[in-house]
Structure formats: structure tokens, C-alpha cells
Design an enzyme around this catalytic site. Sequence first.
Site, mmCIF file in Angstrom:
data_model
loop_
_atom_site.group_PDB
_atom_site.id
_atom_site.type_symbol
_atom_site.label_atom_id
_atom_site.label_comp_id
_atom_site.label_asym_id
_atom_site.label_seq_id
_atom_site.Cartn_x
_atom_site.Cartn_y
_atom_site.Cartn_z
ATOM 1 N N ASP A 14 0.873 -1.175 0.000
ATOM 2 C CA ASP A 14 0.000 0.000 0.000
ATOM 3 C C ASP A 14 0.907 1.222 0.000
ATOM 4 O OD1 ASP A 14 -2.300 1.660 0.300
ATOM 5 O OD2 ASP A 14 -1.924 1.793 2.457
ATOM 6 N N SER A 15 0.301 2.374 -0.225
ATOM 7 C CA SER A 15 1.070 3.616 -0.167
ATOM 8 C C SER A 15 1.550 3.907 1.256
ATOM 9 C CB SER A 15 0.198 4.774 -0.657
ATOM 10 O OG SER A 15 -1.000 4.818 0.089
ATOM 11 N N TYR A 46 -0.650 8.479 -2.441
ATOM 12 C CA TYR A 46 -0.742 8.160 -3.860
ATOM 13 C C TYR A 46 -1.955 8.850 -4.507
ATOM 14 C CZ TYR A 46 2.670 4.231 -3.796
ATOM 15 O OH TYR A 46 3.802 3.444 -3.717
ATOM 16 N N GLY A 47 -2.959 9.139 -3.675
ATOM 17 C CA GLY A 47 -4.242 9.634 -4.195
ATOM 18 C C GLY A 47 -4.150 10.766 -5.205
ATOM 19 N N CYS A 77 -4.129 -1.248 -2.095
ATOM 20 C CA CYS A 77 -4.285 0.198 -2.219
ATOM 21 C C CYS A 77 -5.224 0.434 -3.403
ATOM 22 C CB CYS A 77 -2.927 0.835 -2.483
ATOM 23 S SG CYS A 77 -2.994 2.590 -2.903
ATOM 24 N N ASN A 78 -6.286 1.165 -3.159
ATOM 25 C CA ASN A 78 -7.260 1.389 -4.242
ATOM 26 C C ASN A 78 -6.654 2.194 -5.381
ATOM 27 O OD1 ASN A 78 -10.303 0.668 -3.298
ATOM 28 N ND2 ASN A 78 -8.969 1.070 -1.571
ATOM 29 N N GLU A 156 -4.653 9.510 8.945
ATOM 30 C CA GLU A 156 -3.230 9.421 9.311
ATOM 31 C C GLU A 156 -2.959 10.195 10.615
ATOM 32 O OE1 GLU A 156 -0.362 8.216 7.290
ATOM 33 O OE2 GLU A 156 -1.706 7.213 5.889
ATOM 34 N N CYS A 188 -11.254 3.202 -0.480
ATOM 35 C CA CYS A 188 -9.913 3.616 -0.068
ATOM 36 C C CYS A 188 -9.621 2.855 1.209
ATOM 37 C CB CYS A 188 -9.875 5.123 0.190
ATOM 38 S SG CYS A 188 -8.324 5.677 0.923
ATOM 39 N N THR A 189 -8.399 2.357 1.308
ATOM 40 C CA THR A 189 -8.065 1.482 2.435
ATOM 41 C C THR A 189 -8.148 2.168 3.795
ATOM 42 O OG1 THR A 189 -5.798 2.029 1.884
ATOM 43 C CG2 THR A 189 -6.618 -0.112 1.161
ATOM 44 N N HIS A 190 -8.076 3.499 3.816
ATOM 45 C CA HIS A 190 -8.155 4.199 5.100
ATOM 46 C C HIS A 190 -9.593 4.337 5.612
ATOM 47 C CE1 HIS A 190 -4.090 5.339 4.160
ATOM 48 N NE2 HIS A 190 -3.976 6.122 5.195
HETATM 49 N N1 DGL Z 1 -4.038 3.599 0.127
HETATM 50 C C1 DGL Z 1 -4.649 4.632 -0.673
HETATM 51 C C2 DGL Z 1 -5.902 4.095 -1.345
HETATM 52 O O1 DGL Z 1 -6.466 3.083 -0.945
HETATM 53 C C3 DGL Z 1 -5.011 5.856 0.132
HETATM 54 C C4 DGL Z 1 -3.844 6.639 0.619
HETATM 55 C C5 DGL Z 1 -3.130 7.421 -0.451
HETATM 56 O O2 DGL Z 1 -3.677 8.379 -1.033
HETATM 57 O O3 DGL Z 1 -1.993 7.070 -0.706
HETATM 58 O O4 DGL Z 1 -6.345 4.682 -2.299
#
Ligand code: DGL
Length: 274
Positions: A14-15, A46-47, A77-78, A156, A188-190
Site C-alpha cells: 500500500d502507499s 498516492y491519491g 491500495c485502491n 493518518e 480507499c483502504t483508510h
Molecule cells: N491507500 C490509498 C488508497 O487506498 C489511500 C492513501 C493514499 O492516497 O496514498 O487509495
Amino acid sequence: MTAPAATAPIGVFDSGLGGLTVVGELIRQLPRESLIYFGDTARVPYGPKSPDTIRRYSREIADYLLGEGVKALVVACNTATAHALPMLAAELPIPVIGVVEPGARAAVAATRGLGIGVIGTAGTIASGAYEHAIHALAPTARVTTQACPLFVPLVEEGWLDTEATRLIAQQYLAPVVAAGIDTLVLGCTHYPLLTPILAPIVGPSVRLIDSAHATAAATRRAIEDTGLGRPMVSAEGATPRYRFIVSDAADQFLQAARRFLGATIERVETRTLG
Ligand code: DGL
């Protein structure tokens, strides 16, 4: 490359932290499997980044994890799934599982036909990956999407249940709720960590879909289909091994990661890529 052994670990990336929601489900559904998690904390988020940049980062991480001998790769990570999954699936000699298709499948199974909402990062929503995946399964489904770029920094920061987060969530979700939905994909994983705030805003009639559960189930199927499941008794012992590696700020990651996984994380390694 020689075929990986069934005792090899599953790679997950994941990011940053969010993919640990998928790790939690993998540990629950595949308790015998060893895991190596890579969180790209030096380059998160990453978004907002371009698809080309996300593909480059994803390829670097996949190469690193392949070098560590993983037998399958979960893109937890989406945003990375939305931009890089087809490339990784075409290039890698191991099964590659993303979070978007399992989440879309779970949403299509859950909807009662009113409409499906999808929330995610700017990159995930702009990619159209969820609409595409949902319409591949249910061509007439009505899909309403909304980017929620402030959610990741709020999670975060640990602002999971604050008034500020609630107000921001109300504003983001207003158009999705107004569109009339019965299912909301947390794309999104968060976002699963925001469930206590999101659920009352959308109301009790809306099912929330966390793709972590569906992704772990898809990983289990991929492992079983390819005969790569870890045997009950292996020469290396039955106890699975979990390694956590980040590209920066390991101590900070360890503290925050305990919010996701509790004491499962004892130690975090650092590895710089790129
Ligand atoms: N892990 C990213 C996702 O699921 C979210 C965090 C990011 O923007 O890096 O899209």
C-alpha cells in the site's frame, strides 16, 4: 524464475498504512500464510499523483517483493489498483489481486437496486475503475462517485471521531446521499476506520462495503486455485511469519499501525526504493 514454494509469503503493498486493513483480514482468513507488507511511507499519498507515477512506484515495489520471494501479490491500495493492476497482472509471473474488483463484486451482491455510491481518493475516482468494475458485473447499476481527498490525512492524524472530521464527511457525502443509494463502497483502504462517522451520515438503510474482507477472500481463492496454499505441516514450521517494511519513518508507522493491527506488529524494517 522458478515457481515459488507454497511456504513462500504473500506480498502485500500500500502507499502507507491503509493496506493494514487488508492484512488484518488476510491474517483472519488465511491464518497459516506468511505475509510481507510494504508501505511506501516515503511517497504517500498516492491519491493525488498521476497514473504514470503510481505505475512506476507500483512496479518498483512489486520487483522488490518478487526479489523477497513472494508467491502472490495483493495490491492493498485502491489508487494503485486503479492505475497499475492491469500492468502488474500482465508483467508478473505470480497471481496479482487488487482491491477494486472484489469491492465492486461485494457492492453488486449487496445492492437492492437503488444505487451504489463509491468514495475514494481523487486518483481512484478519476480513473473510473469502480464504475467500470461495477458495470462489468451489473451493466444497469446506477453509480454515484465522490472523491474525498481530506479523509486520508485525517485518518493518518488519528482524527477518527472528531467534530471536524464529521463536518467534512457530511459535506463530501451530501451529494451521494442525495442521489439515493442503498450501498456505499469505501473505495480507499483508510476509510473503514471512519465507519463510526460515515455510518450515521448515510443512515442505517445503506450497507457499507469494506473491500478488505472481499479482497482477502479473493486472495484465498487465487491461492487455492493455483495450488499455492501453505501446507498444514511444513518443514519450516507451522507458525506464519509477518514482516512489515516501509520506505520511511518506521517508528511513526509502528505507532500508527497498532491502531490497525494491535500487537501483531512488533518491528518495522526500512527499505528505500527508487
Ligand atoms: N491507500 C490509498 C488508497 O487506498 C489511500 C492513501 C493514499 O492516497 O496514498 O487509495
